[in-house]
Design a protein around this motif. Structure first.
Motif, PDB file in Angstrom:
ATOM      1  N   VAL A 105       0.822  -1.213   0.000  1.00 19.60           N
ATOM      2  CA  VAL A 105       0.000   0.000   0.000  1.00 19.60           C
ATOM      3  C   VAL A 105       0.859   1.268   0.000  1.00 19.60           C
ATOM      4  CG1 VAL A 105      -1.666   1.294   1.405  1.00 19.60           C
ATOM      5  CG2 VAL A 105      -2.003  -1.111   1.016  1.00 19.60           C
ATOM      6  N   LEU A 108       1.168   2.717  -3.396  1.00 23.79           N
ATOM      7  CA  LEU A 108      -0.070   3.086  -4.085  1.00 23.79           C
ATOM      8  C   LEU A 108      -0.191   4.607  -4.172  1.00 23.79           C
ATOM      9  CD1 LEU A 108      -2.877   2.147  -5.153  1.00 23.79           C
ATOM     10  CD2 LEU A 108      -3.668   2.186  -2.795  1.00 23.79           C
ATOM     11  N   ILE A 109      -0.442   5.136  -5.378  1.00 24.55           N
ATOM     12  CA  ILE A 109      -0.611   6.590  -5.505  1.00 24.55           C
ATOM     13  C   ILE A 109      -2.032   6.989  -5.890  1.00 24.55           C
ATOM     14  CG2 ILE A 109       1.828   7.102  -5.984  1.00 24.55           C
ATOM     15  CD1 ILE A 109       1.052   7.360  -8.948  1.00 24.55           C
ATOM     16  N   GLY A 110      -2.851   5.989  -6.246  1.00 23.77           N
ATOM     17  CA  GLY A 110      -4.242   6.325  -6.554  1.00 23.77           C
ATOM     18  C   GLY A 110      -4.996   5.131  -7.114  1.00 23.77           C
ATOM     19  N   ILE A 111      -6.313   5.217  -7.028  1.00 24.15           N
ATOM     20  CA  ILE A 111      -7.164   4.172  -7.610  1.00 24.15           C
ATOM     21  C   ILE A 111      -8.139   4.860  -8.548  1.00 24.15           C
ATOM     22  CG2 ILE A 111      -8.967   2.485  -7.120  1.00 24.15           C
ATOM     23  CD1 ILE A 111      -7.594   1.724  -4.630  1.00 24.15           C
ATOM     24  N   THR A 113     -11.506   4.186 -11.465  1.00 21.91           N
ATOM     25  CA  THR A 113     -12.457   3.239 -12.066  1.00 21.91           C
ATOM     26  C   THR A 113     -12.278   3.311 -13.582  1.00 21.91           C
ATOM     27  OG1 THR A 113     -14.102   4.991 -11.938  1.00 21.91           O
ATOM     28  CG2 THR A 113     -14.224   3.304 -10.266  1.00 21.91           C
ATOM     29  N   LYS A 118     -14.106  -1.893 -13.978  1.00 19.95           N
ATOM     30  CA  LYS A 118     -13.012  -2.483 -13.166  1.00 19.95           C
ATOM     31  C   LYS A 118     -12.289  -1.348 -12.443  1.00 19.95           C
ATOM     32  CE  LYS A 118     -11.967  -6.832 -15.374  1.00 19.95           C
ATOM     33  NZ  LYS A 118     -11.785  -7.771 -14.296  1.00 19.95           N
ATOM     34  N   LEU A 119     -11.497  -1.749 -11.431  1.00 19.95           N
ATOM     35  CA  LEU A 119     -10.730  -0.756 -10.675  1.00 19.95           C
ATOM     36  C   LEU A 119      -9.251  -0.962 -10.939  1.00 19.95           C
ATOM     37  CD1 LEU A 119     -12.677  -1.253  -7.379  1.00 19.95           C
ATOM     38  CD2 LEU A 119     -12.695   0.831  -8.711  1.00 19.95           C
ATOM     39  N   LEU A 136     -11.518  -3.489  -1.594  1.00 15.32           N
ATOM     40  CA  LEU A 136     -11.356  -2.045  -1.369  1.00 15.32           C
ATOM     41  C   LEU A 136     -11.375  -1.706   0.117  1.00 15.32           C
ATOM     42  CD1 LEU A 136     -13.448  -0.043  -4.013  1.00 15.32           C
ATOM     43  CD2 LEU A 136     -10.979  -0.149  -3.761  1.00 15.32           C
ATOM     44  N   ILE A 139      -8.022  -2.150   1.658  1.00 13.31           N
ATOM     45  CA  ILE A 139      -7.097  -1.053   1.297  1.00 13.31           C
ATOM     46  C   ILE A 139      -7.417   0.159   2.157  1.00 13.31           C
ATOM     47  CG2 ILE A 139      -6.360   0.526  -0.536  1.00 13.31           C
ATOM     48  CD1 ILE A 139      -7.072  -1.669  -2.560  1.00 13.31           C
ATOM     49  N   ARG A 140      -8.717   0.461   2.282  1.00 13.39           N
ATOM     50  CA  ARG A 140      -9.135   1.618   3.094  1.00 13.39           C
ATOM     51  C   ARG A 140      -8.695   1.433   4.541  1.00 13.39           C
ATOM     52  NH1 ARG A 140     -14.751   1.751   2.615  1.00 13.39           N
ATOM     53  NH2 ARG A 140     -15.011   1.003   4.713  1.00 13.39           N
ATOM     54  N   LEU A 143      -4.992   2.054   4.903  1.00 12.38           N
ATOM     55  CA  LEU A 143      -4.668   3.483   4.771  1.00 12.38           C
ATOM     56  C   LEU A 143      -5.081   4.251   6.030  1.00 12.38           C
ATOM     57  CD1 LEU A 143      -5.716   4.037   1.054  1.00 12.38           C
ATOM     58  CD2 LEU A 143      -3.419   4.349   1.976  1.00 12.38           C
TER      59      LEU A 143
ATOM     60  N   ILE B 120     -10.741   6.632  -0.674  1.00 12.69           N
ATOM     61  CA  ILE B 120      -9.414   6.002  -0.661  1.00 12.69           C
ATOM     62  C   ILE B 120      -8.377   6.964  -1.242  1.00 12.69           C
ATOM     63  CG2 ILE B 120      -8.035   4.197  -1.761  1.00 12.69           C
ATOM     64  CD1 ILE B 120     -10.397   2.311  -1.300  1.00 12.69           C
ATOM     65  N   ASN B 121      -8.695   7.612  -2.345  1.00 13.85           N
ATOM     66  CA  ASN B 121      -7.751   8.563  -2.944  1.00 13.85           C
ATOM     67  C   ASN B 121      -7.489   9.740  -2.000  1.00 13.85           C
ATOM     68  OD1 ASN B 121      -7.230   7.149  -5.327  1.00 13.85           O
ATOM     69  ND2 ASN B 121      -9.032   7.999  -6.330  1.00 13.85           N
ATOM     70  N   LEU B 123      -7.514   9.485   1.270  1.00 12.81           N
ATOM     71  CA  LEU B 123      -6.629   8.946   2.315  1.00 12.81           C
ATOM     72  C   LEU B 123      -5.196   8.861   1.800  1.00 12.81           C
ATOM     73  CD1 LEU B 123      -8.865   6.069   3.717  1.00 12.81           C
ATOM     74  CD2 LEU B 123      -8.054   8.040   5.014  1.00 12.81           C
ATOM     75  N   ILE B 124      -5.034   8.500   0.532  1.00  8.93           N
ATOM     76  CA  ILE B 124      -3.684   8.408  -0.057  1.00  8.93           C
ATOM     77  C   ILE B 124      -3.065   9.804  -0.109  1.00  8.93           C
ATOM     78  CG2 ILE B 124      -2.369   7.903  -2.154  1.00  8.93           C
ATOM     79  CD1 ILE B 124      -4.485   5.704  -2.737  1.00  8.93           C
ATOM     80  N   GLU B 128       0.256  11.474   1.789  1.00  7.17           N
ATOM     81  CA  GLU B 128       1.355  12.130   1.088  1.00  7.17           C
ATOM     82  C   GLU B 128       1.661  13.472   1.723  1.00  7.17           C
ATOM     83  OE1 GLU B 128       0.103  12.124  -2.955  1.00  7.17           O
ATOM     84  OE2 GLU B 128       0.655  10.041  -3.236  1.00  7.17           O
TER      85      GLU B 128
END
Lengths: 149, 130
Positions: A105, A108-111, A113, A118-119, A136, A139-140, A143, B120-121, B123-124, B128
């Motif tokens: 994680v 990871l810089i971003g997710i 859609t 799909k993600l 998801l 991941i949340r 984070l 989620i984005n 939180l990322i 940062e």
């Protein structure tokens, strides 16, 4: 949490001491992180063994029962099964993002859609991996755990 | 589990509204209490099946959507036989209703997914900035 950095010339390798009154989840998190910082994973590439720093791993993928470890620019093979690596690396910030991929994680810089619903998880080395929706929440959670520290 | 319960309740509510709309077209004025529980029971069974279908990773999103829709339509048609819905509604109307409710649920689900991705984005990005 207070941070005290102390330079000592007589030390052979860096030493981290965590002083605490009560073992809270943040103290545990710091301890887990320190344990993982220079932890390595033994992998193979071109019949040669390599000791890979866990923090250098971007993601791990299982294809046809073979496990591949992806670093920034290189790919290695590992003999562990994916579920075994998942247990070993869960405290190092690795999360299952699909049936066959474990993701670091931290990379990871971003997710986003995609058009086909799909993600896609974008990584700091420019690569991307598919994410299955049901992961998801993991991941949340990871984070949130990292942000609370 | 909490999310599944919320989804079941929401879909039951949407189903009853859709049923009320269809019934209005047929000059209906009442919905039986039985129907409410039948809708709830049907949605519980549907979501249990969808929960297990989610364990399969499909190569194509359309294939996943198509299979889920077929599964739901089959369950609705079977329920129609069990609970004698065909006395009041034709199977074609039932199928169209199912597709309509499915479309509404897919839209709501997509909105929920986009919100989850945004969180989620966020939180990322928060990580940062730290």
């Amino acid at each position: 949490m207070r941070l005290i950095l102390c330079e000592r010339q007589n030390l052979e390798e860096p030493e981290v001491t965590v002083a605490y009154r009560e073992m809270t989840k943040n103290v545990k998190r710091v301890a887990d992180y320190v344990r993982c910082v220079d932890r390595t994973l033994l992998c193979k590439k071109d019949n040669e063994e390599h000791s890979i720093l866990i923090n250098d791993i971007f993601y791990v993928e299982s294809v046809d029962k073979k496990v591949f470890v992806y670093c920034e620019k290189e790919v290695f093979r590992n003999n562990y099964r994916l579920y075994e690596l998942e247990e070993m690396l869960s405290r190092a910030g690795f999360v299952r993002v699909s049936k066959s991929v474990l993701l670091n994680v931290e990379k990871l810089i971003g997710i986003k859609t995609l058009v086909n619903s799909k993600l896609e998880a974008k990584l700091s080395n420019g690569e991307s991996v598919y994410v299955t929706r049901k992961y998801l929440k993991d991941i949340r959670s990871e984070l949130i755990r990292r942000n609370e520290g | 589990m909490k999310k599944m319960i919320l989804n079941i309740m929401a879909t039951t509510g949407i189903s009853l509204v859709a049923l009320a709309l269809i019934a209005t077209l047929y000059d209906g004025t009442l919905i039986c209490i039985d129907t409410v529980f039948q809708m709830l029971g049907l949605n519980i069974v549907i979501y249990i099946g969808l929960y297990f279908m989610d364990y399969i990773e499909y190569r194509y999103a359309l294939l996943e959507t198509g299979l889920k829709l077929i599964y739901i339509i089959l369950l609705v048609l079977i329920s129609g036989f069990v609970w004698d819905w065909y006395n009041n509604l034709s199977s074609a109307v039932l199928i169209l209703m199912t597709i309509g409710i499915f479309a509404v649920c897919v839209c709501l689900d997509t909105i929920s997914l986009l919100s989850e991705v945004k969180t989620i984005n966020g939180l990322i990005e928060g990580e940062e900035h730290v």
